[in-house]
Design an enzyme around this catalytic site. Structure first.
Site, PDB file in Angstrom:
ATOM      1  N   ARG A  54       0.813  -1.233   0.000  1.00 53.10           N
ATOM      2  CA  ARG A  54       0.000   0.000   0.000  1.00 53.10           C
ATOM      3  C   ARG A  54       0.843   1.279   0.000  1.00 53.10           C
ATOM      4  NH1 ARG A  54      -3.139  -3.080   3.781  1.00 53.10           N
ATOM      5  NH2 ARG A  54      -4.812  -4.090   2.633  1.00 53.10           N
ATOM      6  N   LYS A 108       2.439  11.189 -11.670  1.00 53.53           N
ATOM      7  CA  LYS A 108       1.548  10.306 -12.437  1.00 53.53           C
ATOM      8  C   LYS A 108       2.295   9.001 -12.696  1.00 53.53           C
ATOM      9  CE  LYS A 108      -1.533  13.379 -14.972  1.00 53.53           C
ATOM     10  NZ  LYS A 108      -1.941  13.853 -16.306  1.00 53.53           N
ATOM     11  N   GLU A 114       8.096  17.280 -25.567  1.00 52.41           N
ATOM     12  CA  GLU A 114       7.517  17.691 -24.274  1.00 52.41           C
ATOM     13  C   GLU A 114       8.113  19.022 -23.805  1.00 52.41           C
ATOM     14  OE1 GLU A 114       4.901  16.146 -23.184  1.00 52.41           O
ATOM     15  OE2 GLU A 114       5.108  13.963 -23.284  1.00 52.41           O
ATOM     16  N   LYS A 141       6.359  22.778 -15.000  1.00 57.04           N
ATOM     17  CA  LYS A 141       5.565  21.629 -14.531  1.00 57.04           C
ATOM     18  C   LYS A 141       5.323  21.723 -13.020  1.00 57.04           C
ATOM     19  CE  LYS A 141       4.410  16.894 -14.923  1.00 57.04           C
ATOM     20  NZ  LYS A 141       4.505  15.629 -15.614  1.00 57.04           N
ATOM     21  N   GLU A 151      -5.093  16.777 -11.178  1.00 58.66           N
ATOM     22  CA  GLU A 151      -5.735  17.138 -12.452  1.00 58.66           C
ATOM     23  C   GLU A 151      -7.246  17.304 -12.325  1.00 58.66           C
ATOM     24  OE1 GLU A 151      -3.823  15.431 -15.951  1.00 58.66           O
ATOM     25  OE2 GLU A 151      -5.765  15.421 -16.950  1.00 58.66           O
ATOM     26  N   ARG A 168      -4.116  21.172 -14.478  1.00 59.96           N
ATOM     27  CA  ARG A 168      -3.055  20.239 -14.908  1.00 59.96           C
ATOM     28  C   ARG A 168      -3.323  19.640 -16.292  1.00 59.96           C
ATOM     29  NH1 ARG A 168       0.279  15.673 -11.422  1.00 59.96           N
ATOM     30  NH2 ARG A 168       1.454  14.914 -13.205  1.00 59.96           N
ATOM     31  N   ASN A 182      -1.484  18.175 -21.112  1.00 60.03           N
ATOM     32  CA  ASN A 182      -1.812  17.149 -22.107  1.00 60.03           C
ATOM     33  C   ASN A 182      -2.010  17.734 -23.498  1.00 60.03           C
ATOM     34  OD1 ASN A 182      -1.824  14.714 -20.572  1.00 60.03           O
ATOM     35  ND2 ASN A 182      -3.623  15.508 -19.518  1.00 60.03           N
ATOM     36  N   HIS A 231      -1.769  15.532 -26.545  1.00 58.23           N
ATOM     37  CA  HIS A 231      -1.767  14.130 -26.093  1.00 58.23           C
ATOM     38  C   HIS A 231      -3.022  13.356 -26.517  1.00 58.23           C
ATOM     39  CE1 HIS A 231       1.649  15.520 -23.855  1.00 58.23           C
ATOM     40  NE2 HIS A 231       1.820  14.386 -23.233  1.00 58.23           N
ATOM     41  N   HIS A 251      -2.072  10.074 -28.066  1.00 52.85           N
ATOM     42  CA  HIS A 251      -2.381   8.759 -27.477  1.00 52.85           C
ATOM     43  C   HIS A 251      -3.122   7.875 -28.481  1.00 52.85           C
ATOM     44  CE1 HIS A 251      -2.048  10.179 -22.988  1.00 52.85           C
ATOM     45  NE2 HIS A 251      -0.895  10.067 -23.594  1.00 52.85           N
ATOM     46  N   HIS A 284       6.472   7.876 -27.817  1.00 51.15           N
ATOM     47  CA  HIS A 284       5.475   8.747 -27.181  1.00 51.15           C
ATOM     48  C   HIS A 284       5.688  10.210 -27.587  1.00 51.15           C
ATOM     49  CE1 HIS A 284       2.776  10.371 -24.150  1.00 51.15           C
ATOM     50  NE2 HIS A 284       3.747  11.139 -23.703  1.00 51.15           N
TER      51      HIS A 284
HETATM   52  P1  NAD Z   1      11.343   5.129 -22.629  1.00 49.29           P
HETATM   53  O1  NAD Z   1      11.215   5.006 -21.187  1.00 49.29           O
HETATM   54  O2  NAD Z   1      10.834   4.031 -23.480  1.00 49.29           O
HETATM   55  O3  NAD Z   1      12.874   5.418 -22.985  1.00 49.29           O
HETATM   56  C1  NAD Z   1      13.216   5.609 -24.327  1.00 49.29           C
HETATM   57  C2  NAD Z   1      14.352   4.666 -24.778  1.00 49.29           C
HETATM   58  O4  NAD Z   1      15.602   5.197 -24.333  1.00 49.29           O
HETATM   59  C3  NAD Z   1      14.262   3.275 -24.217  1.00 49.29           C
HETATM   60  O5  NAD Z   1      14.711   2.366 -25.196  1.00 49.29           O
HETATM   61  C4  NAD Z   1      15.254   3.317 -23.059  1.00 49.29           C
HETATM   62  O6  NAD Z   1      15.765   2.053 -22.716  1.00 49.29           O
HETATM   63  C5  NAD Z   1      16.327   4.210 -23.620  1.00 49.29           C
HETATM   64  N1  NAD Z   1      17.141   4.926 -22.675  1.00 49.29           N
HETATM   65  C6  NAD Z   1      16.758   5.516 -21.523  1.00 49.29           C
HETATM   66  N2  NAD Z   1      17.748   6.240 -21.025  1.00 49.29           N
HETATM   67  C7  NAD Z   1      18.793   6.104 -21.851  1.00 49.29           C
HETATM   68  C8  NAD Z   1      20.107   6.636 -21.881  1.00 49.29           C
HETATM   69  N3  NAD Z   1      20.502   7.523 -20.978  1.00 49.29           N
HETATM   70  N4  NAD Z   1      20.937   6.252 -22.868  1.00 49.29           N
HETATM   71  C9  NAD Z   1      20.505   5.391 -23.826  1.00 49.29           C
HETATM   72  N5  NAD Z   1      19.273   4.889 -23.892  1.00 49.29           N
HETATM   73  C10 NAD Z   1      18.419   5.254 -22.908  1.00 49.29           C
HETATM   74  O7  NAD Z   1      10.600   6.454 -23.170  1.00 49.29           O
HETATM   75  P2  NAD Z   1      10.492   7.933 -22.605  1.00 49.29           P
HETATM   76  O8  NAD Z   1      10.356   8.786 -23.796  1.00 49.29           O
HETATM   77  O9  NAD Z   1      11.525   8.234 -21.627  1.00 49.29           O
HETATM   78  O10 NAD Z   1       9.118   7.916 -21.804  1.00 49.29           O
HETATM   79  C11 NAD Z   1       7.896   7.676 -22.458  1.00 49.29           C
HETATM   80  C12 NAD Z   1       6.906   7.174 -21.448  1.00 49.29           C
HETATM   81  O11 NAD Z   1       6.684   8.184 -20.471  1.00 49.29           O
HETATM   82  C13 NAD Z   1       5.544   6.837 -22.031  1.00 49.29           C
HETATM   83  O12 NAD Z   1       5.105   5.621 -21.530  1.00 49.29           O
HETATM   84  C14 NAD Z   1       4.671   7.962 -21.546  1.00 49.29           C
HETATM   85  O13 NAD Z   1       3.333   7.593 -21.414  1.00 49.29           O
HETATM   86  C15 NAD Z   1       5.293   8.300 -20.246  1.00 49.29           C
HETATM   87  N6  NAD Z   1       5.021   9.661 -19.771  1.00 49.29           N
HETATM   88  C16 NAD Z   1       4.575   9.800 -18.502  1.00 49.29           C
HETATM   89  C17 NAD Z   1       4.365  11.063 -18.004  1.00 49.29           C
HETATM   90  C18 NAD Z   1       3.956  11.233 -16.561  1.00 49.29           C
HETATM   91  O14 NAD Z   1       3.601  12.356 -16.177  1.00 49.29           O
HETATM   92  N7  NAD Z   1       4.043  10.200 -15.753  1.00 49.29           N
HETATM   93  C19 NAD Z   1       4.577  12.192 -18.797  1.00 49.29           C
HETATM   94  C20 NAD Z   1       5.027  12.006 -20.097  1.00 49.29           C
HETATM   95  C21 NAD Z   1       5.250  10.719 -20.576  1.00 49.29           C
HETATM   96  N1  GLY Z   2       2.385  14.687 -18.537  1.00 49.43           N
HETATM   97  C1  GLY Z   2       1.152  15.228 -18.105  1.00 49.43           C
HETATM   98  C2  GLY Z   2       1.057  15.393 -16.637  1.00 49.43           C
HETATM   99  O1  GLY Z   2       1.980  15.088 -15.916  1.00 49.43           O
HETATM  100  O2  GLY Z   2       0.057  15.830 -16.159  1.00 49.43           O
END
Ligand code: NAD
Ligand code: GLY
Length: 374
Positions: free
Chosen positions: A131, A153, A195, A237, A247, A251, A255, A258, A262, A275
């Site tokens: 939890r 998130k 982003e 942010k 949100e 917030r 998006n 997005h 999405h 993404h």
């Molecule tokens: P990812 O986590 O898939 O990383 C991208 C690629 O880079 C992967 O292949 C990873 O292994 C590689 N990688 C990571 N760090 C590296 C480094 N330093 N050197 C070499 N390779 C490296 O993708 P991302 O773009 O980081 O994140 C996308 C995800 O984030 C999506 O799932 C999206 O929905 C999510 N997201 C969440 C929020 C939130 O607020 N929580 C906001 C935006 C996006």
């Molecule tokens: N990436 C959108 C949020 O964090 O609200």
């Protein structure tokens, strides 16, 4: 929008997320990962679990483990498969398996070492294991440093919809070591820039102009340019999340792009477009929609499209269906957390550095999709 500046000195910056008892700092600098002092303010515990993936582990896991050794007597590591298509229940369960196999308790600290996929899943595991256990974000992609590691998130995808299962759960700290961006593939750097660009039209026109001027420096990974981009993105942010953590209103502006994005990710199959690529193209579509709703002029649409193209991102949408492409986009966009009663709600730009939520007639959205897909 007046997101305040944060503290900086010659060695880096600290941005604070102000959420009363859940407040925390984002440290932004080079050479943070290996330095034990980076982690000195974290609570002690007998164990820590580093969650990472098959690509990031060989680059950085040992280094993080060495830095944490003096603080945590037992450090375990779980290595997840790499890719958006693995942001699933099955992969999440690997984290729970590792926690249970190593008899991790309520004080075990989880470290999310990687991009947004690792960060979102680790955060969700931390929110639900016993939890709730503490966790730290150590983002290693530009996208994760400017967005996903900040704000709490967490979650996983469902085949029918992106990020549909998850929780709001804040980390104890975010460690953005800018040096880790040196090993990032160029395509991933561009995805992160989507982003970064997002924050301009929704919140800060000076920042938008700065990105336009510095886009070549950002693409070339000039350290000062990356440091400013990460810092200003986190400040904006932090400012938004500090006012609307869960949100209930404001917030949602984060998006921008997005809803279309999405749909692209789910429609093509997770992992086909990154993404950030889907968000970049989605912002072009959302800008066209804003224009068709009479909220911005066509100069704005061209300006944003040019910047997104210059960041190495796609500006035309993919076909998701040969039979009825716009219909497929609409179907996918109805499975969106912002949708209400089946009505899609888009983030649109409706003034200088100002975003708002709007619904739009299907016919108008169809026009935008037809215009933007090739
Ligand atoms: P990812 O986590 O898939 O990383 C991208 C690629 O880079 C992967 O292949 C990873 O292994 C590689 N990688 C990571 N760090 C590296 C480094 N330093 N050197 C070499 N390779 C490296 O993708 P991302 O773009 O980081 O994140 C996308 C995800 O984030 C999506 O799932 C999206 O929905 C999510 N997201 C969440 C929020 C939130 O607020 N929580 C906001 C935006 C996006
Ligand atoms: N990436 C959108 C949020 O964090 O609200």
């Amino acid at each position: 929008m007046n997101a305040p500046d944060s503290q900086s000195n010659s060695t880096g910056s600290t941005v604070t997320i102000d959420l009363q008892s859940r407040s925390y700092n984002i440290a932004i600098a080079g050479a943070l990962l290996d330095n034990p002092l980076t982690y000195s303010e974290l609570p002690g515990s007998s164990s820590a679990l580093i969650v990472t993936n098959a690509t990031v582990a060989p680059l950085y896991a040992k280094r993080l483990q060495t830095a944490l050794q003096g603080k945590y007597p037992n450090i375990h590591t779980v290595i997840l498969p790499d890719g958006e298509e693995f942001k699933t229940w099955q992969t999440l369960n690997l984290i729970f398996d590792a926690l249970l196999e190593n008899a991790c308790d309520r004080k075990t600290v989880l470290f999310a070492l990687g991009g947004g996929v690792v960060g979102d899943m680790t955060g969700f595991a931390a929110a639900s294991y016993m939890r709730g256990v503490p966790f730290v974000q150590v983002p290693t992609t530009l996208l994760a440093q400017v967005d996903s590691s900040v704000g709490g998130k967490t979650g996983i995808n469902h085949p029918a919809g992106k990020n549909m299962i998850g929780a709001f759960y804040q980390p104890l700290k975010v460690v953005c070591d800018l040096d880790t961006l040196k090993t990032l593939p160029q395509r991933e750097l561009s995805a992160g820039l989507a982003e970064v660009i997002k924050y301009g039209p929704i919140a800060d026109l000076d920042f938008l102009a700065w990105i336009e001027t510095n886009i070549d420096a950002l693409m070339a990974r000039e350290p000062a340019a990356l440091a400013h981009a990460v810092k200003r993105s986190c400040e904006i942010k932090a400012w938004v999340v500090g006012q609307d953590e869960r949100e209930s209103g404001l917030r949602a502006i984060l998006n921008f792009g997005h809803t279309f994005g999405h749909a692209i990710e789910a429609g093509l199959g997770y992992g086909q477009w990154l993404h950030g690529e889907a968000v970049g193209c989605g912002m072009v579509m959302a800008a066209h929609l804003s224009h068709r709703l009479g909220l911005v002029d066509d100069v704005f649409v061209r300006r944003l499209t040019t910047l997104i193209r210059n960041a190495g991102l796609p500006v035309t949408g993919p076909y998701l269906s040969k039979a009825d492409n716009a219909g497929r986009y609409l179907e996918l966009m109805r499975v969106d957390k912002k949708a209400e009663g089946g009505e899609i709600r888009f983030v649109v730009i409706d003034g200088p550095a100002k975003a708002a939520m709007r619904s739009a007639p299907d016919a108008l959205v169809r026009e935008v999709i037809d215009l933007c897909c090739t």
